[in-house]
Motif scaffolding. Structure first.
Motif, PDB file in Angstrom:
ATOM      1  N   TYR A  19       0.838  -1.203   0.000  1.00 35.30           N
ATOM      2  CA  TYR A  19       0.000   0.000   0.000  1.00 35.30           C
ATOM      3  C   TYR A  19       0.874   1.255   0.000  1.00 35.30           C
ATOM      4  O   TYR A  19       0.635   2.190  -0.772  1.00 35.30           O
ATOM      5  N   LEU A  20       1.891   1.291   0.851  1.00 36.15           N
ATOM      6  CA  LEU A  20       2.760   2.461   0.936  1.00 36.15           C
ATOM      7  C   LEU A  20       3.575   2.656  -0.343  1.00 36.15           C
ATOM      8  O   LEU A  20       3.795   3.785  -0.775  1.00 36.15           O
ATOM      9  N   LYS A  21       4.017   1.564  -0.980  1.00 40.58           N
ATOM     10  CA  LYS A  21       4.716   1.690  -2.252  1.00 40.58           C
ATOM     11  C   LYS A  21       3.807   2.335  -3.302  1.00 40.58           C
ATOM     12  O   LYS A  21       4.260   3.146  -4.107  1.00 40.58           O
ATOM     13  N   LEU A  29       6.962  10.387  -5.933  1.00 35.51           N
ATOM     14  CA  LEU A  29       8.217  10.491  -5.191  1.00 35.51           C
ATOM     15  C   LEU A  29       9.265   9.577  -5.823  1.00 35.51           C
ATOM     16  O   LEU A  29       8.968   8.445  -6.205  1.00 35.51           O
ATOM     17  N   SER A  30      10.474  10.080  -5.948  1.00 36.81           N
ATOM     18  CA  SER A  30      11.530   9.279  -6.567  1.00 36.81           C
ATOM     19  C   SER A  30      12.118   8.263  -5.594  1.00 36.81           C
ATOM     20  O   SER A  30      12.638   7.234  -6.002  1.00 36.81           O
ATOM     21  N   TRP A  31      12.061   8.555  -4.305  1.00 32.31           N
ATOM     22  CA  TRP A  31      12.617   7.646  -3.309  1.00 32.31           C
ATOM     23  C   TRP A  31      11.878   7.837  -1.997  1.00 32.31           C
ATOM     24  O   TRP A  31      11.554   8.949  -1.602  1.00 32.31           O
ATOM     25  N   ALA A  32      11.603   6.748  -1.333  1.00 38.73           N
ATOM     26  CA  ALA A  32      11.011   6.800   0.002  1.00 38.73           C
ATOM     27  C   ALA A  32      11.411   5.539   0.760  1.00 38.73           C
ATOM     28  O   ALA A  32      11.609   4.484   0.168  1.00 38.73           O
ATOM     29  N   ALA A  84       3.130   3.540  10.497  1.00 38.27           N
ATOM     30  CA  ALA A  84       4.222   3.652   9.528  1.00 38.27           C
ATOM     31  C   ALA A  84       4.929   4.980   9.721  1.00 38.27           C
ATOM     32  O   ALA A  84       4.321   5.975  10.128  1.00 38.27           O
ATOM     33  N   ASP A  85       6.198   4.960   9.438  1.00 40.79           N
ATOM     34  CA  ASP A  85       7.005   6.164   9.471  1.00 40.79           C
ATOM     35  C   ASP A  85       7.703   6.223   8.121  1.00 40.79           C
ATOM     36  O   ASP A  85       8.325   5.243   7.708  1.00 40.79           O
ATOM     37  N   MET A  86       7.561   7.351   7.414  1.00 43.96           N
ATOM     38  CA  MET A  86       8.106   7.456   6.068  1.00 43.96           C
ATOM     39  C   MET A  86       9.077   8.616   5.953  1.00 43.96           C
ATOM     40  O   MET A  86       8.830   9.692   6.490  1.00 43.96           O
ATOM     41  N   SER A  87      10.169   8.366   5.257  1.00 44.27           N
ATOM     42  CA  SER A  87      11.125   9.403   4.874  1.00 44.27           C
ATOM     43  C   SER A  87      11.167   9.401   3.357  1.00 44.27           C
ATOM     44  O   SER A  87      11.178   8.336   2.738  1.00 44.27           O
ATOM     45  N   ALA A  88      11.195  10.595   2.762  1.00 41.65           N
ATOM     46  CA  ALA A  88      11.201  10.673   1.299  1.00 41.65           C
ATOM     47  C   ALA A  88      12.018  11.856   0.843  1.00 41.65           C
ATOM     48  O   ALA A  88      12.124  12.869   1.544  1.00 41.65           O
TER      49      ALA A  88
END
Length: 101
Positions: A19-21, A29-32, A84-88
């Motif tokens: 789901y997050l992907k 987003l190019s990267w996360a 969830a914790d996301m960095s992008a």
């Protein structure tokens, strides 16, 4: 709190990861990078001889998403909370940019 069945916990992590992907892709987003934590369920999931069907039911906040696990053929689901914790990598401007540029 009831600990989810090990198979259900891992399956929930996999569904949340997918789901997050998709969220990352939709946002362009190019990267996360993200971490996922499945919290103990408030009640035990219905025993199931098959893989559970998992649906995201409330994903407004990454810090508290709700997925519902159903055993195929049984309409009664079990809510599972996922954090969830996301960095992008995101683009930011160092100065004002005129509209249309």
């Amino acid at each position: 709190m009831v600990q989810a069945a090990p198979g259900l916990t891992e399956q929930t992590k996999q569904v949340a990861h997918a789901y997050l992907k998709e969220v990352v892709r939709q946002q362009g987003l190019s990267w996360a990078d993200f971490t996922i934590q499945v919290l103990p369920a408030s009640r035990a999931a219905t025993p199931c001889n098959q893989s559970y069907q998992l649906e995201p039911t409330d994903t407004r906040f990454l810090s508290r998403m709700r997925f519902t696990a159903y055993c195929p053929g049984n309409p009664q689901g079990t809510d599972i909370i996922v954090r969830a914790d996301m960095s992008a990598d995101v683009v930011t401007a160092s100065r004002d940019i005129a509209a249309g540029r």
